[in-house]
Enzyme design. Sequence first.
Site, PDB file in Angstrom:
ATOM      1  N   HIS A   1      -1.982  -5.164   3.324  1.00  0.00           N
ATOM      2  CA  HIS A   1      -2.260  -5.632   2.049  1.00  0.00           C
ATOM      3  C   HIS A   1      -3.103  -4.846   1.018  1.00  0.00           C
ATOM      4  CE1 HIS A   1      -2.802  -9.662  -0.176  1.00  0.00           C
ATOM      5  NE2 HIS A   1      -3.936  -8.958  -0.782  1.00  0.00           N
ATOM      6  N   GLU A   2      -4.019  -4.393   1.670  1.00  0.00           N
ATOM      7  CA  GLU A   2      -5.068  -3.601   0.769  1.00  0.00           C
ATOM      8  C   GLU A   2      -4.547  -2.159   0.194  1.00  0.00           C
ATOM      9  OE1 GLU A   2      -7.250  -5.294  -0.407  1.00  0.00           O
ATOM     10  OE2 GLU A   2      -7.180  -6.786   1.070  1.00  0.00           O
TER      11      GLU A   2
ATOM     12  N   GLN B   1      -8.523  -4.104  -7.668  1.00  0.00           N
ATOM     13  CA  GLN B   1      -8.861  -5.572  -8.022  1.00  0.00           C
ATOM     14  C   GLN B   1     -10.243  -5.739  -8.822  1.00  0.00           C
ATOM     15  OE1 GLN B   1      -8.127  -6.518  -3.756  1.00  0.00           O
ATOM     16  NE2 GLN B   1      -7.543  -8.462  -4.602  1.00  0.00           N
TER      17      GLN B   1
ATOM     18  N   GLY C   1     -10.811  -8.738   2.495  1.00  0.00           N
ATOM     19  CA  GLY C   1     -10.524  -7.531   2.178  1.00  0.00           C
ATOM     20  C   GLY C   1     -10.736  -7.301   0.748  1.00  0.00           C
TER      21      GLY C   1
ATOM     22  N   CYS D   1      -4.489 -13.736  -1.671  1.00  0.00           N
ATOM     23  CA  CYS D   1      -4.908 -12.766  -2.445  1.00  0.00           C
ATOM     24  C   CYS D   1      -6.033 -13.251  -3.337  1.00  0.00           C
ATOM     25  CB  CYS D   1      -3.837 -12.121  -3.263  1.00  0.00           C
ATOM     26  SG  CYS D   1      -4.502 -10.554  -4.120  1.00  0.00           S
ATOM     27  N   LEU D   2      -7.182 -12.366  -3.272  1.00  0.00           N
ATOM     28  CA  LEU D   2      -8.197 -13.105  -4.287  1.00  0.00           C
ATOM     29  C   LEU D   2      -7.749 -12.706  -5.668  1.00  0.00           C
ATOM     30  CD1 LEU D   2     -11.296 -11.294  -2.329  1.00  0.00           C
ATOM     31  CD2 LEU D   2     -10.422 -13.695  -2.427  1.00  0.00           C
TER      32      LEU D   2
ATOM     33  N   HIS E   1      -2.204  -2.540  -2.494  1.00  0.00           N
ATOM     34  CA  HIS E   1      -2.859  -2.747  -3.791  1.00  0.00           C
ATOM     35  C   HIS E   1      -3.022  -1.398  -4.529  1.00  0.00           C
ATOM     36  CE1 HIS E   1      -3.987  -6.925  -4.493  1.00  0.00           C
ATOM     37  NE2 HIS E   1      -4.507  -7.368  -3.407  1.00  0.00           N
TER      38      HIS E   1
HETATM   39  O1  K1U Z   1      -6.822  -8.260  -1.128  1.00  0.00           O
HETATM   40  C1  K1U Z   1      -7.273  -9.647  -1.160  1.00  0.00           C
HETATM   41  O2  K1U Z   1      -6.773 -10.121  -2.236  1.00  0.00           O
HETATM   42  C2  K1U Z   1      -8.208 -10.177  -0.392  1.00  0.00           C
HETATM   43  C3  K1U Z   1      -7.164 -11.241   0.832  1.00  0.00           C
HETATM   44  C4  K1U Z   1      -6.813 -10.312   1.731  1.00  0.00           C
HETATM   45  C5  K1U Z   1      -5.855 -10.617   2.839  1.00  0.00           C
HETATM   46  C6  K1U Z   1      -5.824 -11.955   3.399  1.00  0.00           C
HETATM   47  C7  K1U Z   1      -4.867 -12.482   4.053  1.00  0.00           C
HETATM   48  C8  K1U Z   1      -4.150 -11.747   4.771  1.00  0.00           C
HETATM   49  C9  K1U Z   1      -3.885 -10.372   4.076  1.00  0.00           C
HETATM   50  C10 K1U Z   1      -4.723  -9.854   3.305  1.00  0.00           C
HETATM   51  C11 K1U Z   1      -8.156 -12.111   1.062  1.00  0.00           C
HETATM   52  O3  K1U Z   1      -9.244 -11.915   1.685  1.00  0.00           O
HETATM   53  S1  K1U Z   1      -7.633 -13.878   0.713  1.00  0.00           S
HETATM   54  C12 K1U Z   1      -8.930 -14.736   1.275  1.00  0.00           C
HETATM   55  C13 K1U Z   1      -8.613 -14.924   2.827  1.00  0.00           C
HETATM   56  O4  K1U Z   1      -7.847 -14.601   3.467  1.00  0.00           O
HETATM   57  C14 K1U Z   1      -9.927 -15.468   3.703  1.00  0.00           C
HETATM   58  C15 K1U Z   1     -10.930 -15.695   3.067  1.00  0.00           C
HETATM   59  C16 K1U Z   1     -12.275 -16.399   4.022  1.00  0.00           C
HETATM   60  C17 K1U Z   1     -11.947 -16.252   5.048  1.00  0.00           C
HETATM   61  C18 K1U Z   1     -10.852 -15.854   5.801  1.00  0.00           C
HETATM   62  C19 K1U Z   1      -9.771 -15.657   5.180  1.00  0.00           C
HETATM   63 ZN    ZN Z   2      -4.817  -9.054  -2.494  1.00  0.00          ZN
END
Ligand code: K1U
Ligand code: ZN
Length: 167
Positions: A133-134, A51, A46, A91-92, A137
């Site tokens: 989560h999104e 972000q 997401g 979270c990225l 944000h």
């Molecule tokens: O919003 C963001 O920072 C993105 C975040 C979203 C998220 C992750 C986990 C639970 C809820 C919301 C991410 O994508 S972090 C990276 C991640 O979870 C992932 C990356 C590659 C493959 C699978 C997952």
């Molecule tokens: Zn996030």
Amino acid sequence: MALLKIVEYPDTRLKGLAQPVARIDREIRQLADDMAETMYDAPGIGLAAPQVAAGQRLIVVDVSDGRNELLTLINPEIIEKSGEEEMKEGCLSVPGVLETVRRADRVKVRAQDVSGKTLELEADGLLAVCLQHEIDHLNGVLFVDHLSRLKQNLIRRKAEKRMRQHG
Ligand code: K1U
Ligand code: ZN
């Protein structure tokens, strides 16, 4: 299409309230395309406009295994939620941190798609967690805000150290 720079915690641009998208024009569609490319490249499941330092209420999500079920949601709002579940989140914008967060396990979201059509979406499991989560944000809320004050302080110190080392 372009890859966008992801803003990192504790940058104050992550704490603002994103503004509703009043008109879905070419600029918003371009931003949505660039956000999707950035999310897939990261990789993430997401990404929300704040972000990438954009202050509009726009998110992209893809929790599918094949990475081919992109959801682009404009002005998303949670209109119903129920249940409770705990899931490990990342979270990225907070690299290197994975923590368990408690959230609703079912949500109903109303949003517009890129053509301006209003849609309603019911979700559970990972999609429900990712949508919450999104949308958080967009309201200046990070997953770390759901953790204890002690964990928040540790994560902030780690992020500040990372900033000093990597600029
Ligand atoms: O919003 C963001 O920072 C993105 C975040 C979203 C998220 C992750 C986990 C639970 C809820 C919301 C991410 O994508 S972090 C990276 C991640 O979870 C992932 C990356 C590659 C493959 C699978 C997952
Ligand atoms: Zn996030």
